[in-house]
Design an enzyme around this catalytic site. Structure first.
Site, mmCIF file in Angstrom:
data_model
loop_
_atom_site.group_PDB
_atom_site.id
_atom_site.type_symbol
_atom_site.label_atom_id
_atom_site.label_comp_id
_atom_site.label_asym_id
_atom_site.label_seq_id
_atom_site.Cartn_x
_atom_site.Cartn_y
_atom_site.Cartn_z
ATOM 1 N N GLN A 6 0.842 -1.196 0.000
ATOM 2 C CA GLN A 6 0.000 0.000 0.000
ATOM 3 C C GLN A 6 0.878 1.247 0.000
ATOM 4 O O GLN A 6 1.398 1.616 -1.039
ATOM 5 C CB GLN A 6 -0.996 -0.085 1.150
ATOM 6 C CG GLN A 6 -2.034 -1.166 0.863
ATOM 7 C CD GLN A 6 -2.948 -1.489 2.033
ATOM 8 O OE1 GLN A 6 -3.071 -0.750 2.976
ATOM 9 N NE2 GLN A 6 -3.592 -2.630 1.954
ATOM 10 N N ASP A 7 1.072 1.893 1.150
ATOM 11 C CA ASP A 7 2.023 3.007 1.122
ATOM 12 C C ASP A 7 3.259 2.645 1.944
ATOM 13 O O ASP A 7 3.258 1.668 2.687
ATOM 14 C CB ASP A 7 1.383 4.344 1.538
ATOM 15 C CG ASP A 7 0.936 4.386 2.985
ATOM 16 O OD1 ASP A 7 0.791 3.307 3.606
ATOM 17 O OD2 ASP A 7 0.720 5.491 3.505
ATOM 18 N N PRO A 8 4.348 3.414 1.803
ATOM 19 C CA PRO A 8 5.596 3.041 2.481
ATOM 20 C C PRO A 8 5.470 3.091 4.003
ATOM 21 O O PRO A 8 4.608 3.788 4.549
ATOM 22 C CB PRO A 8 6.592 4.104 1.993
ATOM 23 C CG PRO A 8 6.002 4.675 0.753
ATOM 24 C CD PRO A 8 4.517 4.600 0.949
#
Length: 223
Positions: free
Chosen positions: A65-67
């Site tokens: 998904q996101d970092p």
């Protein structure tokens, strides 16, 4: 200054994308964000997944998904952390499944660079984040870019394995031609959902079985 250099084979495939208005807006957004906030990963690592796994080398795609948004965690590869950083809970669960599925010893380091070098493209759907603020760069243009990446991989290559963990990743299956590729869906490895079917989903052995069936070299998953 935001450093957005990308590996040459990917640059060729994505050249049109970098000229589009949404991407220019995304770059402007990142420049403004960098003036006010600490961002992860470092701008030189935003495209690390692309640098580590050139377009022609991709055999497997694992979608994140996101970092990670903690200090020193994110380095541009989905789920991976820098050497010396304790593996976060989701990655610990991935390693547990790796052990249970194909018998690899639980790795001491959470750095997945060896997977990337084996052709495992570790792509987050959003490629940057503010420190300590999950999803802070959501809906700013990264999703348009990474959807294009997934679609182009599906169109231009064949016999890839797409590993989609969790509902947001699973929704990306619509971008993939399942006649040409294998799609493996399972719940997310997060502690919140791992016992709902992530454990026991056997993504590593299923990936290798598929690759072998297509005359391709399996992935060396053990780190």
């Amino acid at each position: 200054m935001i450093d957005l250099k990308i590996e040459s084979s990917w640059r060729e495939v994505l050249l049109d994308e970098f000229q589009k208005p949404y991407f220019n807006s995304l770059k402007e957004f990142l420049v403004g964000e960098k003036q006010k906030y600490t961002l992860y990963p470092h701008s030189s690592n935003i495209f690390a997944a692309f640098e580590s796994t050139p377009f022609e080398s991709v055999k497997v795609v694992i979608l994140g998904q996101d970092p990670y948004h903690g200090v020193n965690q994110a380095h541009g590869l989905a789920f991976s952390v820098n050497d010396g950083v304790p593996p976060p809970p989701s990655l610990c669960n991935i390693f547990k499944e790796l052990h249970d599925d194909i018998g690899c010893e639980i790795p001491k380091s959470g750095n997945l660079m060896s997977w990337a070098k084996e052709g495992v493209f570790l792509l987050n759907t959003v490629l940057s984040v503010r420190a300590s603020e999950a999803n802070s760069h959501k809906n700013r243009g990264w999703e348009v870019f990474t959807d294009t990446v997934i679609r182009l991989l599906s169109e231009k290559k064949e016999n890839l394995v797409f590993i989609l963990w969790g509902a947001p990743a699973g929704a990306k299956a619509s971008l993939i031609d399942e006649k040409k590729h294998l799609i493996l869906k399972a719940p997310h490895p997060s502690p919140l959902s791992s016992y709902r079917g992530f454990f026991g989903s056997k993504p590593f052995s299923k990936t290798d079985e598929y690759l072998i069936s297509k005359g391709l070299k399996p992935v060396e998953w053990c780190i």
